[in-house]
Design an enzyme around this catalytic site. Structure first.
Site, short mmCIF file in Angstrom:
data_model
loop_
_atom_site.label_atom_id
_atom_site.label_comp_id
_atom_site.label_asym_id
_atom_site.label_seq_id
_atom_site.Cartn_x
_atom_site.Cartn_y
_atom_site.Cartn_z
N CYS A 1 0.81 -1.25 0.02
CA CYS A 1 0.01 0.15 -0.19
C CYS A 1 0.82 1.30 0.05
O CYS A 1 1.43 1.73 -1.15
CB CYS A 1 -0.91 0.05 1.15
SG CYS A 1 -2.31 1.16 0.87
N HIS B 1 -3.52 -4.95 0.39
CA HIS B 1 -2.75 -5.40 1.77
C HIS B 1 -2.92 -6.94 1.82
O HIS B 1 -3.98 -7.52 2.25
CB HIS B 1 -3.30 -4.93 2.99
CG HIS B 1 -3.20 -3.36 3.26
ND1 HIS B 1 -1.95 -3.03 3.79
CD2 HIS B 1 -3.82 -2.28 3.05
CE1 HIS B 1 -2.21 -1.50 3.92
NE2 HIS B 1 -3.16 -1.15 3.46
N GLU C 1 -1.53 -9.24 2.93
CA GLU C 1 -1.34 -10.00 4.54
C GLU C 1 -2.70 -10.11 5.11
O GLU C 1 -2.90 -10.94 5.89
CB GLU C 1 -0.61 -8.81 5.37
CG GLU C 1 -1.13 -7.52 5.66
CD GLU C 1 -0.79 -6.43 4.67
OE1 GLU C 1 -0.46 -6.88 3.61
OE2 GLU C 1 -1.08 -5.22 5.22
#
Ligand code: GLN
Length: 542
Positions: A393, A519, A521
């Site tokens: 990001c 993102h 993750e």
């Protein structure tokens, strides 16, 4: 009929209720049940989106665009399931909904009260989130006895009356301190927590006893006798992080199964054992974490690390976890260093001295101007020295600015988030964000599709042409600069379906230089590491 497993906490907060809830969820899933998990947060905020990461840890983003408590992330990482935003219930949401209904005239003629209006709203939200599942875990934030969670405990007791005791079980997670001056594990705070829960009309079916050490039989018996619970339902849950432990939270489902918790819960909920929960893949992966065959040194360069005298790992929790998932896959020990980007900005800071010992560098998400120049110095170092780099990001935005400045020759390139007057705003506000001034749930949030360019590294890592990753941002790569960036060699490996928004970038002739506006993750779980983290760690290993 959905069965409910309610998890409440006693004695102190922060003892790992989230991990306990997620672990029990995992165990239930392994028995072949459809499982979901709900987190109740007694604060007045409508969601976690407006809280500072150092205040409440990282904000978790759901597929459907919720900004929620971190525990939803813990559930997803353990369960490997997407959990929607409605599964994070806060006091703020509940009161707001009731007040809005009152204003719409839905309670016309009635006095709107704590009981039954607030408690019914809670109960209905829990029922709504658990529909379509065999088992729903409900974790109540805070600690029993907190004034703030009374309404939630009341609502759950009400739920019990509605569905019958055989369909709900209560688990109290407590903490047993070992005061250093007596060096003995004390049960009294746990006894008092059980008493407090009972005062709320709830008798726990199980007590999970957290503590530095495992619980011995003497103390199990003592708690059992005091609380009128079978001693086989007093479960030991010792620390798993620290000296002499497995040093990973992912071992908890295995530890709880050693105590036979899964079967005991099934029995208490009158559920049959579908498949035996072998946790074979889970256990194999945990084995890789506890017995690594190699290691990688990774630096994460950000800014939300220090609070007072403490370093906070929680600000970038899901990035840490995603790295761990990828390392587990390759049986690598993760040596992670959190570095404050301001350190790289100090006069005379030597990049080689600071960065050359790492196998790879991650620049995570962020906001505002502090520390950005340091992040860009680190990215430049990675780019020029062929060190694996993963940008997330803000990390992508910093990589684009660095490339614009040092490769395209736009020396004053910047983001309009950082400098409103820059003549080269290579990162600029998203058009749809320009008119938005309200805070709280107003960013570009949640999962959006990206079309990946064939023959790029990103395409190869995902093994798909269209991918969905979660987002949380207001700025983007300014379309006015797409041409110059690409001409100078920046590869746009993924774009929004209409081709306007850069979702992934990479460089060729580099070990690994990849960044994304998303993102990834947030979609990593222990058994299924996120593809970009997988590729990054693999490159670091080389
Ligand atoms: N501050 C940047 C934006 O709003 C990046 C946000 C982030 O890293 N999540 O676009």
């Amino acid at each position: 009929m959905t069965k409910f497993i309610v998890v409440a906490g006693g004695v102190i907060s922060g003892v790992g209720k989230g991990v306990a809830t997620a672990s029990i969820g995992r165990i239930m899933k392994e028995y072949g049940y459809r499982v979901t998990a709900i987190k109740i947060d007694p604060y007045i905020n409508c969601d976690a989106g407006t809280m500072r990461p150092t205040e409440h840890g990282e904000v978790w983003v759901t597929d459907d665009g919720g900004e929620t408590d971190q525990d939803l992330g813990t559930y997803e990482r353990f369960l490997g399931e997407s959990i929607p935003k409605k599964n994070n219930i806060t006091t703020g949401q509940v009161y707001r909904a009731v007040i809005e209904k009152e204003r719409r005239g839905e309670f016309l003629g009635h006095t709107v009260q704590f009981i039954p209006h607030i408690t019914d709203e809670i109960k209905n939200r829990i029922l709504e989130s658990s529909r379509d599942y065999d088992i729903a875990l409900v974790e109540i934030g805070g600690t029993v006895g907190d004034f703030e969670n009374t309404a939630f405990l009341f609502a759950l007791r009400n739920l019990e009356t509605l569905i019958g005791k055989e369909n709900i079980c209560y688990i109290l997670v407590t903490y047993l301190p070992i005061p250093s001056h007596i060096d003995e594990m004390k049960t009294k705070p746990t006894q008092l927590s059980i008493k407090l829960l009972r005062e709320n009309g709830i008798q726990p079916d199980f007590v999970l006893c957290r503590g530095k050490n495992a619980l011995d039989e003497v103390r199990k018996k003592k708690i059992a006798e005091y609380s009128n619970i079978k001693s086989s339902h007093i479960i030991s849950m010792p620390d798993v992080i620290g000296k002499g432990t497995a040093n990973t939270v992912y071992v908890v489902p295995l530890d709880l199964q050693k105590e036979g918790l899964g079967e005991k819960i099934l029995e208490s909920l009158h559920l049959e054992h579908k498949n035996g929960a072998s946790l074979a893949d889970w256990s194999h992966t945990v084995d890789c974490i506890t017995h690594p065959e190699g290691s990688v040194r990774i630096a994460m360069i950000g800014k939300y690390f220090n609070i007072g005298e403490y370093q906070l790992a929680d600000s970038y929790l899901s990035v840490n976890e995603a790295l761990k998932h990828a390392c587990a896959k390759y049986c690598l020990k993760l040596h992670l260093t959190w570095m404050d980007s301001k350190q790289l900005e100090e006069p005379g800071a030597n990049m080689t001295a600071l960065l050359s010992s790492f196998d790879g560098i991650v620049i995570p998400g962020g906001f505002g101007g502090t520390g950005v120049e340091g992040k860009m110095k680190a990215i430049q170092y990675c780019r020029e020295h062929n060190i694996p780099f993963l940008g997330l990001c803000y990390g992508l935005q910093m990589a684009v600015i660095e490339f614009a400045r040092n490769v395209c020759g736009l020396h004053d390139a910047n983001s309009s988030e950082i400098n409103d007057h820059t003549t080269n705003p290579v990162i600029d506000i998203l058009p749809e964000q320009k008119a938005i001034h309200a805070k709280g749930g107003t960013m570009r949030l949640g999962a959006y599709p990206a079309h990946l360019k064939p023959a790029t590294l990103v395409h190869q890592l995902y093994g798909a042409a269209i991918v969905f990753e979660r987002h949380r941002h207001r700025y983007e790569v300014n379309p006015a600069y797409h041409a110059v960036l690409q001409e100078k060699g920046l590869i746009f490996s993924g774009m929004s379906p209409d081709g306007s928004l850069v979702e992934f970038i990479e460089l060729s002739n580099h070990k690994f230089f990849v960044a994304t506006q998303a993102h990834p993750e947030f979609k990593s779980s222990l058994l299924k590491p996120a593809p970009l983290f997988d590729g990054f760690v693999k490159a670091c290993k080389k």
